[in-house]
Design a protein around this motif. Sequence first.
Motif, short mmCIF file in Angstrom:
data_model
loop_
_atom_site.label_atom_id
_atom_site.label_comp_id
_atom_site.label_asym_id
_atom_site.label_seq_id
_atom_site.Cartn_x
_atom_site.Cartn_y
_atom_site.Cartn_z
N THR A 18 0.55 -0.77 0.05
CA THR A 18 -0.08 0.00 0.10
C THR A 18 0.85 0.91 0.02
OG1 THR A 18 -1.97 -1.16 1.73
CG2 THR A 18 -1.41 1.34 1.21
N ARG A 54 -2.37 2.32 -9.39
CA ARG A 54 -2.68 1.07 -8.94
C ARG A 54 -2.82 0.27 -10.18
NH1 ARG A 54 -6.85 -2.13 -8.63
NH2 ARG A 54 -6.83 -3.95 -6.99
N ARG A 89 -2.61 -1.69 -3.53
CA ARG A 89 -3.64 -0.41 -3.07
C ARG A 89 -2.45 1.25 -3.05
NH1 ARG A 89 -6.98 -0.27 2.66
NH2 ARG A 89 -4.28 -0.86 3.27
N CYS A 144 -8.46 6.79 -2.89
CA CYS A 144 -7.84 5.48 -1.98
C CYS A 144 -8.18 4.48 -2.91
CB CYS A 144 -8.20 4.82 -1.12
SG CYS A 144 -7.27 3.11 -0.40
N HIS A 196 -8.54 0.54 -4.57
CA HIS A 196 -7.98 -0.30 -3.74
C HIS A 196 -8.58 -1.44 -4.29
CE1 HIS A 196 -11.81 -0.88 -2.23
NE2 HIS A 196 -12.55 0.92 -2.35
N PRO A 216 -12.50 0.53 3.85
CA PRO A 216 -12.02 1.44 3.12
C PRO A 216 -12.44 3.01 3.39
CG PRO A 216 -12.06 -0.59 1.70
CD PRO A 216 -13.13 -0.42 3.09
#
Length: 287
Positions: A182, A209, A215, A227, A229, A267
Amino acid sequence: MTPDILCIGSVLWDIIGRSNAHMQKGSDVPGRITRIPGGVALNIAMAAKAYGMTPALLSVVGRDAEGDELVAALDRLGLVTDTLYRSEDLPTDVYMAIEGGNGLIAAIADAHSLEAAGDKVLRPLHGLGFTGPIVVDGNLTQDLLAGIAVDPRFTGTDLRIAPASPGKAERLLPFLVHDSATLYVNLEEANLLLHAPQPDTMTAAEALRAHGLYRALVTDGPNPAACAHPGGTVKIQPRNVMVTRVTGAGDTFMAAHIAAEASGADPDAALKRALEAAATYVSGDTY
């Protein structure tokens, strides 16, 4: 103590000069000068400790008076320090910054001992069998970071990567294809890694990504953070606050996000908690 998070990177003294005045080159203004434990890895560890975690530090600290004083301070804070490499011939590192009412004016990071120590800081990993989050900061050398990115000891581990500064962001390029890492960056750092300007944090997070990274979290000061993910992308507008300090804000954001996830946050909730922690930090509501 048994750690539940490892923090690998800079552990040093922060010397910070702060003034409420707006500053420019050559400014000479009244303010306050403090010396506190700092460094990216240590800032994250201290914040994680405040959120109820038990961090262990993997770094180098000299066996000089400054180093002894620093380790004693960290022991009092309840951090695990027996994982530190204590060097007989390397001095304790130091960071110096000047902050004005208009933000960070200038900073110098003297992390030469961390760079000289190299992979000696990783020795405690042997036989540790650790399975929790592992924070890696960009103050490590480019060669060591590239080595960690392909080291089988880190394969499949919960790696959390933090750039030390925009100037060191490109050291993190090897992690862009790491399928369990991450990455926490601001928009400027994301643009440097992508070698192309991105219009906003969501676009930047998704682009990072797309390289194969597990992530990506991208912030942009008062603008929305994102974010990206495996389940999609979350974008949240941070709370508007009066900024009184900036050094360490990104580290606080990262630690709060890790702690939120450790407590089971999804998240969306984890990003909200991290943004709220950073807002509280920069506003000076807590120290």
